[in-house]
Design a protein around this motif. Sequence first.
Motif, short mmCIF file in Angstrom:
data_model
loop_
_atom_site.label_atom_id
_atom_site.label_comp_id
_atom_site.label_asym_id
_atom_site.label_seq_id
_atom_site.Cartn_x
_atom_site.Cartn_y
_atom_site.Cartn_z
N LEU A 1 -0.81 -51.20 119.18
CA LEU A 1 -0.58 -52.64 119.33
C LEU A 1 -1.68 -53.43 118.63
O LEU A 1 -1.41 -54.43 117.95
N HIS A 2 -2.93 -52.97 118.76
CA HIS A 2 -4.06 -53.70 118.18
C HIS A 2 -4.12 -53.59 116.66
O HIS A 2 -4.80 -54.39 116.01
N LEU A 3 -3.41 -52.63 116.09
CA LEU A 3 -3.31 -52.60 114.63
C LEU A 3 -2.62 -53.86 114.12
O LEU A 3 -2.95 -54.36 113.04
N ALA A 4 -1.65 -54.34 114.91
CA ALA A 4 -0.93 -55.56 114.51
C ALA A 4 -1.67 -56.83 114.93
O ALA A 4 -1.63 -57.85 114.23
N ASP A 5 -2.35 -56.76 116.09
CA ASP A 5 -3.08 -57.93 116.59
C ASP A 5 -4.19 -57.44 117.51
O ASP A 5 -3.91 -56.99 118.63
N PRO A 6 -5.44 -57.48 117.09
CA PRO A 6 -6.55 -56.94 117.89
C PRO A 6 -6.70 -57.60 119.25
O PRO A 6 -7.33 -57.02 120.15
N ASP A 7 -6.16 -58.79 119.42
CA ASP A 7 -6.32 -59.50 120.69
C ASP A 7 -5.11 -59.35 121.62
O ASP A 7 -5.12 -59.90 122.73
N ALA A 8 -4.10 -58.63 121.19
CA ALA A 8 -2.88 -58.51 122.00
C ALA A 8 -3.13 -57.66 123.23
O ALA A 8 -4.01 -56.79 123.26
N VAL A 9 -2.35 -57.90 124.28
CA VAL A 9 -2.44 -57.13 125.52
C VAL A 9 -1.07 -56.55 125.83
O VAL A 9 -0.05 -57.00 125.30
N ALA A 10 -1.05 -55.54 126.70
CA ALA A 10 0.21 -54.93 127.10
C ALA A 10 1.13 -55.98 127.71
O ALA A 10 0.69 -56.83 128.49
N GLY A 11 2.38 -55.93 127.34
CA GLY A 11 3.35 -56.90 127.83
C GLY A 11 3.51 -58.11 126.94
O GLY A 11 4.38 -58.95 127.18
N GLN A 12 2.68 -58.21 125.90
CA GLN A 12 2.75 -59.33 124.97
C GLN A 12 3.46 -58.90 123.69
O GLN A 12 3.20 -57.82 123.15
N THR A 13 4.36 -59.72 123.20
CA THR A 13 5.06 -59.43 121.95
C THR A 13 4.30 -60.03 120.78
O THR A 13 4.00 -61.24 120.78
N VAL A 14 4.00 -59.20 119.82
CA VAL A 14 3.34 -59.65 118.60
C VAL A 14 4.42 -59.76 117.51
O VAL A 14 5.24 -58.87 117.35
N GLY A 15 4.42 -60.83 116.74
CA GLY A 15 5.42 -61.02 115.71
C GLY A 15 6.76 -61.41 116.31
O GLY A 15 6.86 -61.83 117.46
N ASP A 16 7.82 -61.24 115.50
CA ASP A 16 9.16 -61.68 115.91
C ASP A 16 10.18 -60.59 115.59
O ASP A 16 10.40 -60.28 114.41
N GLY B 1 11.91 -58.74 111.98
CA GLY B 1 11.45 -57.39 111.68
C GLY B 1 9.98 -57.17 111.85
O GLY B 1 9.46 -56.09 111.53
N THR B 2 9.23 -58.15 112.39
CA THR B 2 7.78 -58.04 112.50
C THR B 2 7.31 -57.80 113.94
O THR B 2 6.12 -57.87 114.22
N GLY B 3 8.25 -57.53 114.86
CA GLY B 3 7.90 -57.44 116.27
C GLY B 3 7.16 -56.16 116.63
O GLY B 3 7.40 -55.09 116.06
N ARG B 4 6.24 -56.28 117.56
CA ARG B 4 5.57 -55.11 118.15
C ARG B 4 5.20 -55.44 119.59
O ARG B 4 4.74 -56.54 119.89
N ARG B 5 5.40 -54.46 120.48
CA ARG B 5 5.17 -54.71 121.90
C ARG B 5 4.85 -53.37 122.57
O ARG B 5 5.43 -52.33 122.23
N ALA B 6 3.93 -53.40 123.52
CA ALA B 6 3.60 -52.22 124.33
C ALA B 6 3.76 -52.59 125.79
O ALA B 6 3.24 -53.62 126.23
N VAL B 7 4.46 -51.74 126.53
CA VAL B 7 4.73 -52.02 127.95
C VAL B 7 4.39 -50.78 128.76
O VAL B 7 4.75 -49.65 128.38
N PHE B 8 3.70 -50.97 129.88
CA PHE B 8 3.37 -49.88 130.79
C PHE B 8 4.32 -49.94 131.99
O PHE B 8 4.26 -50.87 132.79
#
Length: 500
Positions: A196-211, A215-222
């Motif tokens: 997830l941090h490769l796309a956005d170093p400040d992103a947290v789990a549950g946050q969607t990066v991109g759209d 085709g730019t979306g990335r998201r990590a969920v626990f």
Amino acid sequence: MTALRALTGVMALAIAALCIWQLERDRAGLVITALEGTGSTPATLFHRADATPAPLVVIAHGFAGSEQLMHPFALTLAQSGYLVATFDFMGHGRNPVPMSGDVTSVDGTTQLLMQEVGRVTDAALAHPLADGRVALLGHSMASDIVVRQSLADDRVTATVAVSMFSQAVTASTPANLLILVGDWEGMLKTEALRALHLADPDAVAGQTVGDPATGTGRRAVFAPMVEHVGVLYSMTSLTEAQAWLDATFGRMSEINALQRGGWIALLLVAVVALGWPLAGLLPAATTVAAPLSRGAFLITAGTPALLTPLVLWPFDTRFLPVLVADYLALHFAVYGALTLGLLAWMNRARLSGPHHWGRSLWIAAAVAVFGIAVFGGVMDRYVASFFPHAGRVPIIAAMALGAVPFMLGDAFLTMGGRAAIWRTVTVRALFLASLGLAVALDFERLFFLLIILPVILLFFILFGVMGGWVGRRSGLPAAGGIGLGLVLAWSLGVTFPLFV
């Protein structure tokens, strides 16, 4: 049979029927057929009976899994209007072709598995209900496979990686990556955050990066309160996967996550509980053997645990076309022989006379049929492949040569379920520790044993209880030992991947 046993049997059957009804409801309205055009790879296609052309989702299982294990995702997405394909990787489930290549190299086995995903994708895209758009979903081992295949196949628009570990992820690829990890998968949570941090170093789990729409979306969920297998049944996992695909493909399907995990667990408990009233139909015991002294018991239980891995350590134990099962078969055999030898030397095995052995054998056959046909039938339908193709029969036979003496020794040490609880726990814990020692002595070759340890632990919990009912009722430890040895051999023989 006492009234209590009869009531337990009726209740177990009623609960099992309710669970099966609930689980079969998940298939209502779906067309489920074999997918043709995949070569030797067994594959299944799912879609609604009233479906219109829709995106294809190809779903891949993990190491030692099978397509049944991925049914929670397959049924959920198919009920939501997607065209879904599942399959058995080579060497797994009912796929007759063994795994091959170098499992340690990206250019080895990984490429062969990617090609298999590609063949299934091609075959499913030829179906009239496929609209040309594709998503891949993979668990554990397959998470890396689907990530790499997404990079190699420009038809793939989204990737769902469950319990992911993949060095192929970059800051922008694969497109629309959703990472699902169980909250109890510590190391894989770290890997998910790294990706997830490769796309956005400040992103947290549950946050969607991109759209996802671009085709730019990335998201990590626990997924809360689940581990490596439970993540496949988690409502969080199923809901997130469907919502991610809907966002990618611009769909607004009704969220339809299926709650299968609890019903499957309850069904397995009901089947196990049915063993108690059935054990009440056996002839009652007339004599009971005296227990070993504490010292003799500890020596007899502990010596095989220590000696078996040390005895086998210097030898090349690879003689079966299946990963680490050959070592496990030998471990069982040596462990069982040492246990039975020590018991015989102490004159405490109390091996029954010929007429008792005859009774033990028919009871053992009944135990094996119940474990393989009844319990195994439930497993095969709702959990994972349990009924093998012909190529696995020699593997099961080889496993039985070790598993039967091992379970015989276990049965005599635990007195067919009559021993004190601390003794039973000690016997099983020492065996698991013995496997751990074997892995520590040769980690590179035997680390796959760590994956099978939970299977053996679950076997001890479920079938150990049933074996205790049989042993306490019949007074014949050998009956449960032989029967459960056959069930254990079958269970492991259908689990390990074939490999050449």
